[in-house]
Enzyme design. Structure first.
Site, PDB file in Angstrom:
ATOM      1  N   LYS A  91      17.031 -64.002   2.929  1.00  0.00           N
ATOM      2  CA  LYS A  91      16.242 -63.892   2.235  1.00  0.00           C
ATOM      3  C   LYS A  91      16.127 -65.231   1.100  1.00  0.00           C
ATOM      4  O   LYS A  91      17.196 -65.757   0.521  1.00  0.00           O
ATOM      5  CB  LYS A  91      16.595 -62.814   1.288  1.00  0.00           C
ATOM      6  CG  LYS A  91      16.257 -61.344   2.017  1.00  0.00           C
ATOM      7  CD  LYS A  91      16.566 -60.277   1.189  1.00  0.00           C
ATOM      8  CE  LYS A  91      15.797 -59.073   1.814  1.00  0.00           C
ATOM      9  NZ  LYS A  91      16.690 -58.945   3.248  1.00  0.00           N
ATOM     10  N   ASP A 125      13.170 -63.672   5.928  1.00  0.00           N
ATOM     11  CA  ASP A 125      12.647 -62.343   5.435  1.00  0.00           C
ATOM     12  C   ASP A 125      11.592 -62.709   4.557  1.00  0.00           C
ATOM     13  O   ASP A 125      11.635 -63.697   3.744  1.00  0.00           O
ATOM     14  CB  ASP A 125      13.820 -61.605   4.904  1.00  0.00           C
ATOM     15  CG  ASP A 125      14.838 -60.917   5.836  1.00  0.00           C
ATOM     16  OD1 ASP A 125      14.407 -60.788   7.098  1.00  0.00           O
ATOM     17  OD2 ASP A 125      15.803 -60.421   5.627  1.00  0.00           O
ATOM     18  N   MET A 126      10.758 -61.632   4.601  1.00  0.00           N
ATOM     19  CA  MET A 126       9.647 -61.826   3.525  1.00  0.00           C
ATOM     20  C   MET A 126       9.894 -60.730   2.500  1.00  0.00           C
ATOM     21  O   MET A 126      10.300 -59.652   2.703  1.00  0.00           O
ATOM     22  CB  MET A 126       8.410 -61.710   3.909  1.00  0.00           C
ATOM     23  CG  MET A 126       7.381 -61.858   3.059  1.00  0.00           C
ATOM     24  SD  MET A 126       7.152 -63.514   2.401  1.00  0.00           S
ATOM     25  CE  MET A 126       6.424 -64.546   3.734  1.00  0.00           C
ATOM     26  N   ARG A 175       8.149 -62.305  12.655  1.00  0.00           N
ATOM     27  CA  ARG A 175       8.311 -61.151  12.540  1.00  0.00           C
ATOM     28  C   ARG A 175       7.158 -60.333  12.093  1.00  0.00           C
ATOM     29  O   ARG A 175       6.911 -60.581  10.747  1.00  0.00           O
ATOM     30  CB  ARG A 175       9.678 -60.629  11.721  1.00  0.00           C
ATOM     31  CG  ARG A 175       9.889 -59.109  12.006  1.00  0.00           C
ATOM     32  CD  ARG A 175      11.067 -58.860  10.803  1.00  0.00           C
ATOM     33  NE  ARG A 175      12.350 -59.523  11.118  1.00  0.00           N
ATOM     34  CZ  ARG A 175      13.383 -59.727  10.500  1.00  0.00           C
ATOM     35  NH1 ARG A 175      13.029 -59.537   8.950  1.00  0.00           N
ATOM     36  NH2 ARG A 175      14.442 -60.404  10.920  1.00  0.00           N
ATOM     37  N   GLY A 179       5.862 -54.100   5.627  1.00  0.00           N
ATOM     38  CA  GLY A 179       6.067 -54.317   4.309  1.00  0.00           C
ATOM     39  C   GLY A 179       6.513 -53.229   3.383  1.00  0.00           C
ATOM     40  O   GLY A 179       6.191 -52.270   3.629  1.00  0.00           O
ATOM     41  N   ARG A 280      16.561 -48.436   1.379  1.00  0.00           N
ATOM     42  CA  ARG A 280      16.374 -47.621   2.564  1.00  0.00           C
ATOM     43  C   ARG A 280      16.300 -46.234   2.386  1.00  0.00           C
ATOM     44  O   ARG A 280      15.354 -45.492   2.977  1.00  0.00           O
ATOM     45  CB  ARG A 280      17.708 -47.695   3.682  1.00  0.00           C
ATOM     46  CG  ARG A 280      17.891 -49.272   4.058  1.00  0.00           C
ATOM     47  CD  ARG A 280      16.974 -49.664   5.334  1.00  0.00           C
ATOM     48  NE  ARG A 280      15.580 -49.767   5.105  1.00  0.00           N
ATOM     49  CZ  ARG A 280      15.101 -50.915   4.987  1.00  0.00           C
ATOM     50  NH1 ARG A 280      16.069 -51.914   4.984  1.00  0.00           N
ATOM     51  NH2 ARG A 280      13.743 -51.072   4.568  1.00  0.00           N
TER      52      ARG A 280
HETATM   53  P1  FDA Z   1       6.969 -46.165   9.047  1.00  0.00           P
HETATM   54  O1  FDA Z   1       7.406 -46.151   7.654  1.00  0.00           O
HETATM   55  O2  FDA Z   1       5.693 -45.380   9.305  1.00  0.00           O
HETATM   56  O3  FDA Z   1       7.976 -45.371   9.835  1.00  0.00           O
HETATM   57  C1  FDA Z   1       7.916 -44.701  10.989  1.00  0.00           C
HETATM   58  C2  FDA Z   1       9.110 -43.652  11.200  1.00  0.00           C
HETATM   59  O4  FDA Z   1      10.163 -44.269  11.371  1.00  0.00           O
HETATM   60  C3  FDA Z   1       9.099 -42.831  10.199  1.00  0.00           C
HETATM   61  O5  FDA Z   1       8.248 -41.344  10.443  1.00  0.00           O
HETATM   62  C4  FDA Z   1      10.267 -42.286  10.117  1.00  0.00           C
HETATM   63  O6  FDA Z   1      10.646 -41.436  11.333  1.00  0.00           O
HETATM   64  C5  FDA Z   1      11.303 -43.624  10.843  1.00  0.00           C
HETATM   65  N1  FDA Z   1      11.844 -44.362   9.541  1.00  0.00           N
HETATM   66  C6  FDA Z   1      11.484 -45.438   8.844  1.00  0.00           C
HETATM   67  N2  FDA Z   1      12.215 -45.833   8.383  1.00  0.00           N
HETATM   68  C7  FDA Z   1      13.420 -45.119   8.189  1.00  0.00           C
HETATM   69  C8  FDA Z   1      14.523 -45.167   7.465  1.00  0.00           C
HETATM   70  N3  FDA Z   1      14.911 -45.902   6.667  1.00  0.00           N
HETATM   71  N4  FDA Z   1      15.393 -44.031   7.819  1.00  0.00           N
HETATM   72  C9  FDA Z   1      15.074 -43.044   8.641  1.00  0.00           C
HETATM   73  N5  FDA Z   1      13.940 -43.113   9.453  1.00  0.00           N
HETATM   74  C10 FDA Z   1      13.061 -44.145   9.163  1.00  0.00           C
HETATM   75  N6  FDA Z   1      10.090 -55.509   5.266  1.00  0.00           N
HETATM   76  C11 FDA Z   1       9.588 -56.521   4.533  1.00  0.00           C
HETATM   77  O7  FDA Z   1       8.731 -56.414   3.536  1.00  0.00           O
HETATM   78  N7  FDA Z   1       9.925 -57.722   4.791  1.00  0.00           N
HETATM   79  C12 FDA Z   1      10.852 -57.838   5.846  1.00  0.00           C
HETATM   80  O8  FDA Z   1      11.453 -58.996   5.941  1.00  0.00           O
HETATM   81  C13 FDA Z   1      11.313 -56.986   6.473  1.00  0.00           C
HETATM   82  N8  FDA Z   1      12.186 -56.935   7.683  1.00  0.00           N
HETATM   83  C14 FDA Z   1      12.215 -56.027   8.495  1.00  0.00           C
HETATM   84  C15 FDA Z   1      13.070 -56.010   9.674  1.00  0.00           C
HETATM   85  C16 FDA Z   1      12.967 -55.129  10.657  1.00  0.00           C
HETATM   86  C17 FDA Z   1      13.900 -55.426  11.863  1.00  0.00           C
HETATM   87  C18 FDA Z   1      12.575 -54.027  10.406  1.00  0.00           C
HETATM   88  C19 FDA Z   1      12.487 -52.883  11.596  1.00  0.00           C
HETATM   89  C20 FDA Z   1      11.685 -53.720   9.243  1.00  0.00           C
HETATM   90  C21 FDA Z   1      11.604 -54.670   8.305  1.00  0.00           C
HETATM   91  N9  FDA Z   1      10.943 -54.476   7.141  1.00  0.00           N
HETATM   92  C22 FDA Z   1      10.759 -55.703   6.351  1.00  0.00           C
HETATM   93  C23 FDA Z   1      10.715 -53.089   6.510  1.00  0.00           C
HETATM   94  C24 FDA Z   1       9.083 -52.801   7.163  1.00  0.00           C
HETATM   95  O9  FDA Z   1       8.315 -53.393   6.216  1.00  0.00           O
HETATM   96  C25 FDA Z   1       8.808 -51.301   6.714  1.00  0.00           C
HETATM   97  O10 FDA Z   1       9.257 -50.862   5.469  1.00  0.00           O
HETATM   98  C26 FDA Z   1       9.754 -50.395   7.609  1.00  0.00           C
HETATM   99  O11 FDA Z   1      10.096 -51.077   8.951  1.00  0.00           O
HETATM  100  C27 FDA Z   1       9.165 -48.977   7.544  1.00  0.00           C
HETATM  101  O12 FDA Z   1       8.055 -49.157   8.322  1.00  0.00           O
HETATM  102  P2  FDA Z   1       7.713 -48.626  10.058  1.00  0.00           P
HETATM  103  O13 FDA Z   1       6.861 -49.606  10.849  1.00  0.00           O
HETATM  104  O14 FDA Z   1       9.057 -48.331  10.714  1.00  0.00           O
HETATM  105  O15 FDA Z   1       6.851 -47.232   9.896  1.00  0.00           O
END
Ligand code: FDA
Length: 300
Positions: A91, A125-126, A175, A179, A280
């Protein structure tokens, strides 16, 4: 989020740190490099790649930024020495973005240059929208000098499609995530259907243009649509990877890997685990259940 989860999320800052730690420890490898390497080695043995994040953001003094950069350079050395399949995620506020942008660029350059020497890769990271333009600017600057650097783009921001259009000719390494920060509706979509639509439109555009994408999501619908697109475009595994956070949706993670797709797990670790844990937990739809269970265990 159900009302009870919302209520628990609101109370998180008032809960004892130890309790938050107990609930959050599935999302964090531990406090030390050894903890992170142990988790990464285990994931590597199961066919997953890793990326490591030394927790700590938004520092206020340049000496903190220098020591964060030094920690990342040392971590890269350790990953190389111990032959761990892991890159690093950084970051820029941790490298002093909000203190001195020029110094931040120079520190980021030192980390990317060290990774380059070792044949490794650095992902920027963003963070929240106050950092977007500066992060993309620093990324573009680094990218002109180093091939081993990538950045994150966020599907919830209105600007992201334009950022992609501007950067696409430089063959970026992105990536793509939804968000995670709380942003006003004037600049970011709040409606999940709209965010998902934008995510999939950007993903398709990038994959069709031959851009490497880290498809960062735990959303089953997005994963399935991405898999269909990858099959339709006949993309080799070297053209993309899925990415997930440590401790989240492990059954889906296993299925993606079994289907033959590369998958990288994001491993946060370090002494500054508290802010990350609270974020988280706030996102987690089963938040209330986890916190209440931990409270019962701690009071029994
Ligand atoms: P969504 O939020 O719709 O979640 C889909 C399903 O996944 C949920 O219904 C639940 O079942 C499960 N889930 C999601 N989060 C969970 C949790 N914490 N605990 C348990 N279950 C969970 N953001 C950002 O702004 N800057 C960044 O640099 C990054 N970097 C990053 C790296 C990686 C490898 C990942 C996977 C994610 C990020 N993010 C991020 C976070 C991203 O923006 C987002 O907030 C989360 O991934 C949740 O979005 P989903 O796409 O998983 O979908």
């Amino acid at each position: 989020m159900r009302a009870v989860d919302r209520a628990v999320a609101g109370f998180l800052p008032y809960l004892p740190k130890a309790l938050v730690g107990r609930v959050a420890n599935r999302y964090i490898a531990g406090e030390t490099v050894e903890d992170a390497i142990r988790v990464a080695r285990d994931l590597n043995s199961k066919g997953f790649r890793a990326t490591m994040d030394i927790l700590g953001e938004d520092i206020h003094r340049l000496d903190q930024a220098h020591s964060a950069a030094e920690n990342y350079r040392a971590l890269l050395g350790e990953l190389h020495r111990q032959k761990i399949d892991s890159n690093v995620s950084v970051k820029l506020t941790q490298l002093g973005l909000k203190v001195d942008k020029k110094e931040c660029l120079s520190l980021a350059d030192s980390v990317v240059a060290r990774a380059q020497e070792l044949g490794n890769f650095v992902r920027l990271d963003m963070e929240d929208s106050s950092c977007t333009s500066d992060t993309l600017e620093i990324y573009s600057d680094l990218r002109r000098r180093h091939a081993n650097v990538g950045v994150v783009i966020q599907a919830y921001l209105h600007r992201t499609a334009d950022d992609v259009a501007r950067l696409i000719d430089s063959k970026p390494n992105f990536r793509l995530c939804k968000g995670v920060y709380v942003e006003p509706e004037s600049i970011a979509w709040h409606d999940m259907r709209q965010i998902n639509r934008n995510y999939l439109e950007i993903l398709e555009r990038l994959l069709r243009a031959g851009i490497y994408v880290g498809i960062a999501t735990h959303d089953e619908h997005i994963v399935q649509t991405a898999q269909r697109l990858i099959a339709e475009l006949k993309l080799p595994p070297a053209a993309y990877e899925f990415q997930m956070l440590l401790g989240v949706t492990e059954p889906l993670r296993a299925r993606i890997r079994t289907a033959g797709h590369p998958l990288r797990v994001y491993i946060p670790f370090g002494r500054d685990w508290y802010a990350y844990s609270v974020r988280r937990l706030r996102e987690n739809p089963r938040l209330a259940g986890y916190v209440l269970k931990a409270m019962l265990i701690s009071s029994s």
